[in-house]
Design a protein around this motif. Sequence first.
Motif, PDB file in Angstrom:
ATOM      1  N   THR A 187      -5.329   3.808 -15.503  1.00 36.08           N
ATOM      2  CA  THR A 187      -4.772   2.657 -14.798  1.00 36.08           C
ATOM      3  C   THR A 187      -3.261   2.638 -14.922  1.00 36.08           C
ATOM      4  OG1 THR A 187      -5.086   1.255 -16.745  1.00 36.08           O
ATOM      5  CG2 THR A 187      -6.866   1.302 -15.112  1.00 36.08           C
ATOM      6  N   SER A 188      -2.629   1.909 -13.995  1.00 32.22           N
ATOM      7  CA  SER A 188      -1.171   1.826 -13.976  1.00 32.22           C
ATOM      8  C   SER A 188      -0.752   0.493 -13.379  1.00 32.22           C
ATOM      9  CB  SER A 188      -0.587   2.985 -13.160  1.00 32.22           C
ATOM     10  OG  SER A 188       0.814   2.877 -13.037  1.00 32.22           O
ATOM     11  N   GLY A 189       0.132  -0.198 -14.062  1.00 34.37           N
ATOM     12  CA  GLY A 189       0.679  -1.430 -13.511  1.00 34.37           C
ATOM     13  C   GLY A 189      -0.144  -2.663 -13.839  1.00 34.37           C
ATOM     14  N   GLU A 190       0.144  -3.725 -13.091  1.00 33.50           N
ATOM     15  CA  GLU A 190      -0.479  -5.028 -13.306  1.00 33.50           C
ATOM     16  C   GLU A 190      -1.692  -5.213 -12.390  1.00 33.50           C
ATOM     17  OE1 GLU A 190       0.477  -7.164 -15.638  1.00 33.50           O
ATOM     18  OE2 GLU A 190       2.011  -5.710 -16.270  1.00 33.50           O
ATOM     19  N   PRO A 191      -2.614  -6.134 -12.759  1.00 31.37           N
ATOM     20  CA  PRO A 191      -3.757  -6.425 -11.880  1.00 31.37           C
ATOM     21  C   PRO A 191      -3.300  -6.886 -10.500  1.00 31.37           C
ATOM     22  CG  PRO A 191      -4.129  -7.340 -14.060  1.00 31.37           C
ATOM     23  CD  PRO A 191      -2.702  -6.853 -14.043  1.00 31.37           C
ATOM     24  N   LEU A 192      -4.061  -6.507  -9.488  1.00 29.59           N
ATOM     25  CA  LEU A 192      -3.718  -6.836  -8.110  1.00 29.59           C
ATOM     26  C   LEU A 192      -4.452  -8.096  -7.672  1.00 29.59           C
ATOM     27  CD1 LEU A 192      -4.023  -3.236  -6.631  1.00 29.59           C
ATOM     28  CD2 LEU A 192      -1.907  -4.455  -7.170  1.00 29.59           C
ATOM     29  N   PRO A 193      -3.753  -9.056  -7.066  1.00 28.95           N
ATOM     30  CA  PRO A 193      -4.420 -10.276  -6.599  1.00 28.95           C
ATOM     31  C   PRO A 193      -5.302 -10.008  -5.383  1.00 28.95           C
ATOM     32  CG  PRO A 193      -2.092 -10.301  -6.004  1.00 28.95           C
ATOM     33  CD  PRO A 193      -2.290  -9.103  -6.865  1.00 28.95           C
ATOM     34  N   GLU A 211      -8.708  -2.631  -6.755  1.00 28.36           N
ATOM     35  CA  GLU A 211      -9.750  -3.650  -6.878  1.00 28.36           C
ATOM     36  C   GLU A 211      -9.100  -4.962  -7.285  1.00 28.36           C
ATOM     37  OE1 GLU A 211     -13.782  -5.232  -7.162  1.00 28.36           O
ATOM     38  OE2 GLU A 211     -12.788  -3.596  -6.102  1.00 28.36           O
ATOM     39  N   ALA A 212      -9.547  -6.054  -6.682  1.00 30.02           N
ATOM     40  CA  ALA A 212      -8.982  -7.365  -6.979  1.00 30.02           C
ATOM     41  C   ALA A 212      -9.176  -7.700  -8.454  1.00 30.02           C
ATOM     42  CB  ALA A 212      -9.647  -8.419  -6.098  1.00 30.02           C
ATOM     43  N   GLY A 213      -8.097  -8.160  -9.097  1.00 31.73           N
ATOM     44  CA  GLY A 213      -8.166  -8.547 -10.494  1.00 31.73           C
ATOM     45  C   GLY A 213      -8.048  -7.408 -11.480  1.00 31.73           C
ATOM     46  N   LEU A 214      -7.897  -6.170 -10.978  1.00 27.78           N
ATOM     47  CA  LEU A 214      -7.775  -5.007 -11.848  1.00 27.78           C
ATOM     48  C   LEU A 214      -6.504  -4.240 -11.479  1.00 27.78           C
ATOM     49  CD1 LEU A 214     -11.436  -3.605 -11.831  1.00 27.78           C
ATOM     50  CD2 LEU A 214     -10.359  -5.050 -13.567  1.00 27.78           C
ATOM     51  N   PRO A 215      -5.910  -3.539 -12.440  1.00 32.46           N
ATOM     52  CA  PRO A 215      -4.739  -2.721 -12.105  1.00 32.46           C
ATOM     53  C   PRO A 215      -5.144  -1.507 -11.282  1.00 32.46           C
ATOM     54  CG  PRO A 215      -5.364  -2.393 -14.396  1.00 32.46           C
ATOM     55  CD  PRO A 215      -6.226  -3.507 -13.876  1.00 32.46           C
ATOM     56  N   PRO A 216      -4.224  -0.922 -10.511  1.00 33.82           N
ATOM     57  CA  PRO A 216      -4.550   0.294  -9.750  1.00 33.82           C
ATOM     58  C   PRO A 216      -5.030   1.405 -10.684  1.00 33.82           C
ATOM     59  CG  PRO A 216      -2.432  -0.610  -9.062  1.00 33.82           C
ATOM     60  CD  PRO A 216      -2.838  -1.368 -10.280  1.00 33.82           C
ATOM     61  N   ALA A 217      -6.044   2.147 -10.236  1.00 34.12           N
ATOM     62  CA  ALA A 217      -6.594   3.255 -11.025  1.00 34.12           C
ATOM     63  C   ALA A 217      -6.320   4.559 -10.288  1.00 34.12           C
ATOM     64  CB  ALA A 217      -8.090   3.066 -11.234  1.00 34.12           C
ATOM     65  N   LEU A 218      -5.821   5.554 -11.005  1.00 33.01           N
ATOM     66  CA  LEU A 218      -5.473   6.857 -10.446  1.00 33.01           C
ATOM     67  C   LEU A 218      -6.372   7.918 -11.065  1.00 33.01           C
ATOM     68  CD1 LEU A 218      -1.599   6.547 -10.906  1.00 33.01           C
ATOM     69  CD2 LEU A 218      -2.891   5.968  -8.864  1.00 33.01           C
ATOM     70  N   ARG A 219      -6.893   8.806 -10.200  1.00 31.11           N
ATOM     71  CA  ARG A 219      -7.657   9.938 -10.712  1.00 31.11           C
ATOM     72  C   ARG A 219      -6.731  11.160 -10.752  1.00 31.11           C
ATOM     73  NH1 ARG A 219     -12.774  10.815 -11.758  1.00 31.11           N
ATOM     74  NH2 ARG A 219     -13.471   8.952 -10.638  1.00 31.11           N
ATOM     75  N   VAL A 220      -6.384  11.565 -11.959  1.00 36.76           N
ATOM     76  CA  VAL A 220      -5.484  12.691 -12.177  1.00 36.76           C
ATOM     77  C   VAL A 220      -6.228  13.767 -12.951  1.00 36.76           C
ATOM     78  CG1 VAL A 220      -3.272  13.427 -13.126  1.00 36.76           C
ATOM     79  CG2 VAL A 220      -3.518  11.105 -12.212  1.00 36.76           C
ATOM     80  N   ARG A 221      -6.326  14.954 -12.343  1.00 35.85           N
ATOM     81  CA  ARG A 221      -7.018  16.087 -12.961  1.00 35.85           C
ATOM     82  C   ARG A 221      -8.449  15.745 -13.343  1.00 35.85           C
ATOM     83  NH1 ARG A 221      -2.029  17.430 -17.107  1.00 35.85           N
ATOM     84  NH2 ARG A 221      -0.454  17.800 -15.513  1.00 35.85           N
ATOM     85  N   GLY A 222      -9.087  14.920 -12.522  1.00 34.75           N
ATOM     86  CA  GLY A 222     -10.483  14.582 -12.718  1.00 34.75           C
ATOM     87  C   GLY A 222     -10.732  13.354 -13.553  1.00 34.75           C
ATOM     88  N   GLY A 223      -9.707  12.813 -14.250  1.00 32.61           N
ATOM     89  CA  GLY A 223      -9.890  11.631 -15.091  1.00 32.61           C
ATOM     90  C   GLY A 223      -9.188  10.419 -14.518  1.00 32.61           C
ATOM     91  N   LEU A 224      -9.730   9.226 -14.812  1.00 26.13           N
ATOM     92  CA  LEU A 224      -9.156   7.979 -14.314  1.00 26.13           C
ATOM     93  C   LEU A 224      -8.211   7.378 -15.344  1.00 26.13           C
ATOM     94  CD1 LEU A 224     -12.050   6.010 -12.556  1.00 26.13           C
ATOM     95  CD2 LEU A 224      -9.987   6.922 -11.500  1.00 26.13           C
ATOM     96  N   LEU A 270       0.818  -1.203   0.000  1.00 30.20           N
ATOM     97  CA  LEU A 270       0.000   0.000   0.000  1.00 30.20           C
ATOM     98  C   LEU A 270       0.853   1.255   0.000  1.00 30.20           C
ATOM     99  CD1 LEU A 270      -2.934   0.906   0.006  1.00 30.20           C
ATOM    100  CD2 LEU A 270      -2.891   0.886   2.511  1.00 30.20           C
ATOM    101  N   GLU A 271       1.980   1.227   0.709  1.00 34.36           N
ATOM    102  CA  GLU A 271       2.857   2.399   0.767  1.00 34.36           C
ATOM    103  C   GLU A 271       3.382   2.766  -0.620  1.00 34.36           C
ATOM    104  OE1 GLU A 271       2.922  -0.096   2.860  1.00 34.36           O
ATOM    105  OE2 GLU A 271       2.331   0.907   4.734  1.00 34.36           O
ATOM    106  N   SER A 272       3.814   1.774  -1.372  1.00 33.19           N
ATOM    107  CA  SER A 272       4.351   2.060  -2.712  1.00 33.19           C
ATOM    108  C   SER A 272       3.258   2.534  -3.651  1.00 33.19           C
ATOM    109  CB  SER A 272       5.038   0.816  -3.272  1.00 33.19           C
ATOM    110  OG  SER A 272       4.126  -0.265  -3.382  1.00 33.19           O
ATOM    111  N   LEU A 273       2.047   2.025  -3.495  1.00 36.84           N
ATOM    112  CA  LEU A 273       0.939   2.467  -4.347  1.00 36.84           C
ATOM    113  C   LEU A 273       0.564   3.918  -4.052  1.00 36.84           C
ATOM    114  CD1 LEU A 273      -1.258  -0.760  -4.206  1.00 36.84           C
ATOM    115  CD2 LEU A 273      -0.095   0.155  -6.233  1.00 36.84           C
TER     116      LEU A 273
END
Length: 400
Positions: A36-42, A21-34, A3-6
Amino acid sequence: MDLESLVSLAQSTGASDLHLEAGLPPALRVRGGLRTSGEPLPAKLLLEMAQATIGDAAWPDFLEQRSADLSKTISGVRCRINILQTSRGVGFAIRLLASFQASVERLNLHPDLKRLAAPANGLILVSGATGSGKSSTLAALIQEINLTDTRHILTVESPIEYTFRPRKAYIRQREVGRDTPSFEQALLDALREDPDVLMVGEMRDPETMRLTLNASETGHLVLATVHSSTCAEALQRVVSAFPSEIQSSVSAQLADSLVAVVSQRLRFRPDLNIRVPECEILMATHAVKNFIRNRDFFKIVSAIEAGGEHGMWSFQRYRTWLDNRTNWHIPGQSADSAESELAESTSPPPAPIAPAVKSGKPELRLSLPPSLSTEKSSSRIEIEPVESDFGKILKRPGEQ
């Protein structure tokens, strides 16, 4: 990946929110838009993160309610965290809070908003969509009172996002679930706790709204948030939350107690590379009070357009002011020191606003507040104190 690195990744990209979310890559909201970044999370990894974040003591409550709200500092970033059960497993919705001390200047708000700290009683509503900065604006108004007046401030939040330290005011903060079982119980308690200013983190249901309105009529200045996109919609939302047979009396109560409504949204400035609040401000003039009393909410838009001399701002006029503004606070580039905060507190006070016209116990589990712990906690955004003026009005033992 933990979690710290995310959270560090989200901060480095300038994200305001992080979704896991499980099975999906991390999603970042930047300047109002979503994005994704990286690999899906178990799912197993997120479950372990949730257990570590919530803690063993509160984990049974999460299993029962399937969700948890908390605030925590992760990798040096103050975060508001919602952990939820989904069809895929456990998910996170993390809001990264501002690392600087909230104030009208540092949020790039119009100086007119400082006038909202002057009334002795009444109701101030801050409205906007989710993620529009309502909590930060409330914190800025509370800090303005803290810097300028010796008043007793009581906040009720879920969870606490900004922790204040008294400058001139005497401040108590209560977190729903930790310090009080509900907003309703905290508001009932507040009437017996002698506050001058009461901040309600969110009005979610009719009972909380009713108690908030009652508090604003009994000699307290009450600040609260509501989800809506305009000032007129905020007032209509409060009234329509009640049964139709009592909406007339609620409208009269709201009209009598209202001081102002601030509706805001965030606008990205490419030239500054930051998002700034764009506000609509409604002041409770006699005409506006009549519109509310008669439930003519559609007339409020025209009142705002024509109410510039009363301190009202339409979104269009406020946008024009933003376009013409030249002095900005840029996080990370401006000095956020105790000296700069002290300079703000010694600025001339704004012109006062006329005060508004007055018109079964749940089980409680107590826990030791972080401020009473033997170890100093770093899990809050703290507004550092200097020498307080509040003690000057109190006699010390042995003094005459």
